[in-house]
Design an enzyme around this catalytic site. Sequence first.
Site, PDB file in Angstrom:
ATOM      1  N   LYS A 208       0.846  -1.176   0.000  1.00 59.40           N
ATOM      2  CA  LYS A 208       0.000   0.000   0.000  1.00 59.40           C
ATOM      3  C   LYS A 208       0.892   1.240   0.000  1.00 59.40           C
ATOM      4  CE  LYS A 208      -1.653   1.885   3.631  1.00 59.40           C
ATOM      5  NZ  LYS A 208      -1.212   2.696   4.762  1.00 59.40           N
ATOM      6  N   HIS A 238      -1.845  -4.909   5.623  1.00 63.67           N
ATOM      7  CA  HIS A 238      -1.403  -5.723   6.752  1.00 63.67           C
ATOM      8  C   HIS A 238      -2.464  -5.840   7.852  1.00 63.67           C
ATOM      9  CE1 HIS A 238      -0.032  -1.709   8.036  1.00 63.67           C
ATOM     10  NE2 HIS A 238      -0.330  -2.145   9.240  1.00 63.67           N
ATOM     11  N   GLU A 276      -4.411   6.747  16.232  1.00 59.73           N
ATOM     12  CA  GLU A 276      -2.956   6.720  16.466  1.00 59.73           C
ATOM     13  C   GLU A 276      -2.604   7.841  17.426  1.00 59.73           C
ATOM     14  OE1 GLU A 276      -0.676   5.691  12.549  1.00 59.73           O
ATOM     15  OE2 GLU A 276      -2.216   7.154  12.067  1.00 59.73           O
ATOM     16  N   ASP A 295      -4.832   7.364   3.616  1.00 63.81           N
ATOM     17  CA  ASP A 295      -3.845   6.546   4.322  1.00 63.81           C
ATOM     18  C   ASP A 295      -4.509   5.415   5.106  1.00 63.81           C
ATOM     19  OD1 ASP A 295      -1.225   5.899   5.126  1.00 63.81           O
ATOM     20  OD2 ASP A 295      -1.458   6.978   7.013  1.00 63.81           O
ATOM     21  N   HIS A 300      -7.411   0.147   5.303  1.00 65.68           N
ATOM     22  CA  HIS A 300      -7.716  -0.515   6.576  1.00 65.68           C
ATOM     23  C   HIS A 300      -9.188  -0.419   6.984  1.00 65.68           C
ATOM     24  CE1 HIS A 300      -3.479  -0.524   6.600  1.00 65.68           C
ATOM     25  NE2 HIS A 300      -3.256   0.521   7.338  1.00 65.68           N
ATOM     26  N   LYS A 400      -4.655  11.103  13.778  1.00 69.16           N
ATOM     27  CA  LYS A 400      -3.324  11.132  14.386  1.00 69.16           C
ATOM     28  C   LYS A 400      -3.366  12.042  15.606  1.00 69.16           C
ATOM     29  CE  LYS A 400      -0.252  10.009  10.663  1.00 69.16           C
ATOM     30  NZ  LYS A 400       0.267   8.874  11.410  1.00 69.16           N
TER      31      LYS A 400
HETATM   32  N1  LIG Z   1       8.319   1.112   5.990  1.00 68.96           N
HETATM   33  C1  LIG Z   1       7.211   0.604   6.441  1.00 68.96           C
HETATM   34  O1  LIG Z   1       7.084   0.243   7.622  1.00 68.96           O
HETATM   35  C2  LIG Z   1       6.035   0.441   5.502  1.00 68.96           C
HETATM   36  C3  LIG Z   1       4.788   0.083   6.053  1.00 68.96           C
HETATM   37  C4  LIG Z   1       3.717  -0.118   5.179  1.00 68.96           C
HETATM   38  C5  LIG Z   1       3.898   0.039   3.813  1.00 68.96           C
HETATM   39  N2  LIG Z   1       5.118   0.401   3.308  1.00 68.96           N
HETATM   40  C6  LIG Z   1       5.266   0.517   1.850  1.00 68.96           C
HETATM   41  O2  LIG Z   1       6.340  -0.317   1.436  1.00 68.96           O
HETATM   42  C7  LIG Z   1       7.011   0.237   0.310  1.00 68.96           C
HETATM   43  C8  LIG Z   1       8.495   0.388   0.634  1.00 68.96           C
HETATM   44  O3  LIG Z   1       8.631   1.280   1.716  1.00 68.96           O
HETATM   45  P1  LIG Z   1      10.029   1.511   2.460  1.00 68.96           P
HETATM   46  O4  LIG Z   1       9.703   2.371   3.638  1.00 68.96           O
HETATM   47  O5  LIG Z   1      10.747   0.260   2.685  1.00 68.96           O
HETATM   48  O6  LIG Z   1      10.814   2.395   1.354  1.00 68.96           O
HETATM   49  P2  LIG Z   1      12.337   2.845   1.389  1.00 68.96           P
HETATM   50  O7  LIG Z   1      12.892   2.722   2.763  1.00 68.96           O
HETATM   51  O8  LIG Z   1      12.386   4.177   0.709  1.00 68.96           O
HETATM   52  O9  LIG Z   1      13.084   1.771   0.486  1.00 68.96           O
HETATM   53  C9  LIG Z   1      13.056   1.796  -0.908  1.00 68.96           C
HETATM   54  C10 LIG Z   1      13.903   0.667  -1.446  1.00 68.96           C
HETATM   55  O10 LIG Z   1      13.845   0.708  -2.862  1.00 68.96           O
HETATM   56  C11 LIG Z   1      15.170   0.708  -3.372  1.00 68.96           C
HETATM   57  N3  LIG Z   1      15.183   1.526  -4.591  1.00 68.96           N
HETATM   58  C12 LIG Z   1      14.561   2.709  -4.787  1.00 68.96           C
HETATM   59  N4  LIG Z   1      14.776   3.123  -6.062  1.00 68.96           N
HETATM   60  C13 LIG Z   1      15.512   2.165  -6.659  1.00 68.96           C
HETATM   61  C14 LIG Z   1      16.039   1.983  -7.975  1.00 68.96           C
HETATM   62  N5  LIG Z   1      15.811   2.877  -8.951  1.00 68.96           N
HETATM   63  N6  LIG Z   1      16.732   0.877  -8.242  1.00 68.96           N
HETATM   64  C15 LIG Z   1      16.959  -0.063  -7.272  1.00 68.96           C
HETATM   65  N7  LIG Z   1      16.504   0.061  -6.012  1.00 68.96           N
HETATM   66  C16 LIG Z   1      15.795   1.150  -5.719  1.00 68.96           C
HETATM   67  C17 LIG Z   1      16.022   1.298  -2.294  1.00 68.96           C
HETATM   68  O11 LIG Z   1      17.324   0.794  -2.504  1.00 68.96           O
HETATM   69  P3  LIG Z   1      18.669   1.595  -2.128  1.00 68.96           P
HETATM   70  O12 LIG Z   1      18.448   2.139  -0.760  1.00 68.96           O
HETATM   71  O13 LIG Z   1      19.695   0.523  -2.188  1.00 68.96           O
HETATM   72  O14 LIG Z   1      18.817   2.666  -3.125  1.00 68.96           O
HETATM   73  C18 LIG Z   1      15.364   0.700  -1.061  1.00 68.96           C
HETATM   74  O15 LIG Z   1      15.820  -0.625  -0.890  1.00 68.96           O
HETATM   75  C19 LIG Z   1       6.300   1.547   0.020  1.00 68.96           C
HETATM   76  O16 LIG Z   1       5.300   1.302  -0.957  1.00 68.96           O
HETATM   77  C20 LIG Z   1       5.628   1.893   1.358  1.00 68.96           C
HETATM   78  O17 LIG Z   1       4.485   2.692   1.180  1.00 68.96           O
HETATM   79  C21 LIG Z   1       6.176   0.612   4.136  1.00 68.96           C
END
Ligand SMILES: NC(=O)c1ccc[n+]([C@@H]2O[C@H](COP(=O)([O-])OP(=O)(O)OC[C@H]3O[C@@H](n4cnc5c(N)ncnc54)[C@H](OP(=O)(O)O)[C@@H]3O)[C@@H](O)[C@H]2O)c1
Length: 550
Positions: A208, A238, A276, A295, A300, A400
């Site tokens: 999401k 989730h 939250e 969001d 949810h 929030k």
């Molecule tokens: N974080 C959470 O707890 C959470 C919760 C619910 C949903 N989500 C969703 O999950 C998804 C990911 O979130 P995140 O927080 O993990 O994002 P993030 O921390 O910004 O991570 C993005 C990832 O994508 C890679 N990446 C970005 N551009 C790239 C490219 N052009 N080529 C290769 N790799 C690339 C980055 O690699 P490098 O760093 O190596 O560049 C990194 O591994 C999103 O859709 C978010 O909305 C996240």
Amino acid sequence: MGPAGLDGVTTRVEDERPASVRDRAERGMRDERQPRPNPLREGLRLERMAEPCTMVICGATGDLAERKLAPALYNCLLGGFLPPEFTVVGFARRDLGDEAFRDHLLEGINRFSRNRPAKPAIWESFARGIEYHRGDFDAPEAYVELAKRLDRIDRDRGTAGNRLFYLAVPPALYPEIVNQLEQAGLATPGDRRRSGSKRGWTRVIVEKPFGSDLESARTLNRELAEVFDERQVYRIDHYLGKETVQNLAVFRFGNGLFEPIWNRRYIDSVQITVAETVGVEGRGEFYDATGALRDIVQGHALQLMAMFAMDPPVEFHSEDLRDEKLKVLRGVKPMSPSDVATNTVRGQYVSGWVEGEKVSSYRDSPEIAPDSQTETFVALKLGIDSWRWAGVPFYLRSGKALPSRVTEIAVQFKQAPLALFARAGVPQIEPNVLAIRVQPDEGILLRFGAKVPGQGLQIRTVNMDFRYGSSFAVDSPDAYETLLLDAMVGDASLFTRDDEVERAWEILDPILNAWQAGEGGPLHFYGAGTWGPPAADELLERDRRAWRRP
Ligand SMILES: NC(=O)c1ccc[n+]([C@@H]2O[C@H](COP(=O)([O-])OP(=O)(O)OC[C@H]3O[C@@H](n4cnc5c(N)ncnc54)[C@H](OP(=O)(O)O)[C@@H]3O)[C@@H](O)[C@H]2O)c1
């Protein structure tokens, strides 16, 4: 050939099912890669073991992979749900080797897993099946190399050509990645036959948010559908992986007691709260472009409502379940601008105190425009036009910087038809409430009136309280554990289907449009640490009801 008619002549029967249903059924028929539903496995959700497979995490160095995916995989392994062949390939841009990537995942497990720190022997066996694949998502050669790597893993580790791609990246990157996967022959199992590996399944999990409005969600669905069959796509929410949400189906359809009263005859109203305590810490840029409606409500809250309100499915299989959820969402009629002004309240927090901590105004947070109109609180009154729910209001709220972190569905039942104890001087008894707590303290609480011990007649409301934590000696799995395992065994019940997502946006788009056009009522302000603006209370007071204070 059609069935024989009464006159003995074979008649041709037109398929009158809607095009979408026909299409889905046909896709299902020719989709031999999907395992046939196995009622013992999928229906009863007995303990399950994933098939040998490789999970490719696109975005493996990101926050989600560290916080959620690594701990979830480790716990699945610890629970004995992953086979020894199971392999993880992390795919991201950063210059890491296998060892550094393993350390990164281990750190995630040691920091965020419900079972921590990692047990050395378990971790070592897990780590042997973890590799890192460095590449840019828009570089075709990265996928060519990935395909070679996956074939090699199939041969060396016996993963049988089964591949799960987890798109742990911002949604803007989905089209690029799925197209590149297709170009490299990684999207369809048929392509892999050429390389000599065995035919296996390919599935893709997407995160999401799924779109920011109806049009963008449709575009995203279309882009995925150009490459994958809908049955290969797992849209994760989730919340649906949480134990209490899954228990909703058991509670309703496994017990004889509740289903007969689960309708307009006995239920007065339903409240769904997703509250939250946190503000926008560190997510300012994302949140300011998103807001509470997109969001939380889009995924949810509407999914909770659909799970709560759906009819019993014909069988407990993913398509039947999702058909029933869709029916609920189709019963929610999109609002006109004047409905939006009457039945919605949006708010934004200003400075205040939450759990003893000073919180500054939303607009003072980094990355937030000083005149931001983004809602950090939303309250809605919805109705479901169906035989079961006509006339029962569903009040949804999310916000929030509220006083406590809680997600619950509270059902208020109708009053007894006769105030029998009024003559004895007992005032009106509070209505019975059944509160289903999704988080924290997962459980179910029933509030009812009981006689206070003694000679006089006094009635007080008491609680009957079921808590997962105290009733069962085992920990609930984290939602991601359940959902990853589900995707590996091919059970899509707890994932959102394309038509459900689009219907949710059809409900919310008119609200967003009316707010944006200034026709949907003003943006209200509320102090951090309160339950939202007074207008949210007025929404219920108009109906002679009040929000629960969970
Ligand atoms: N974080 C959470 O707890 C959470 C919760 C619910 C949903 N989500 C969703 O999950 C998804 C990911 O979130 P995140 O927080 O993990 O994002 P993030 O921390 O910004 O991570 C993005 C990832 O994508 C890679 N990446 C970005 N551009 C790239 C490219 N052009 N080529 C290769 N790799 C690339 C980055 O690699 P490098 O760093 O190596 O560049 C990194 O591994 C999103 O859709 C978010 O909305 C996240």
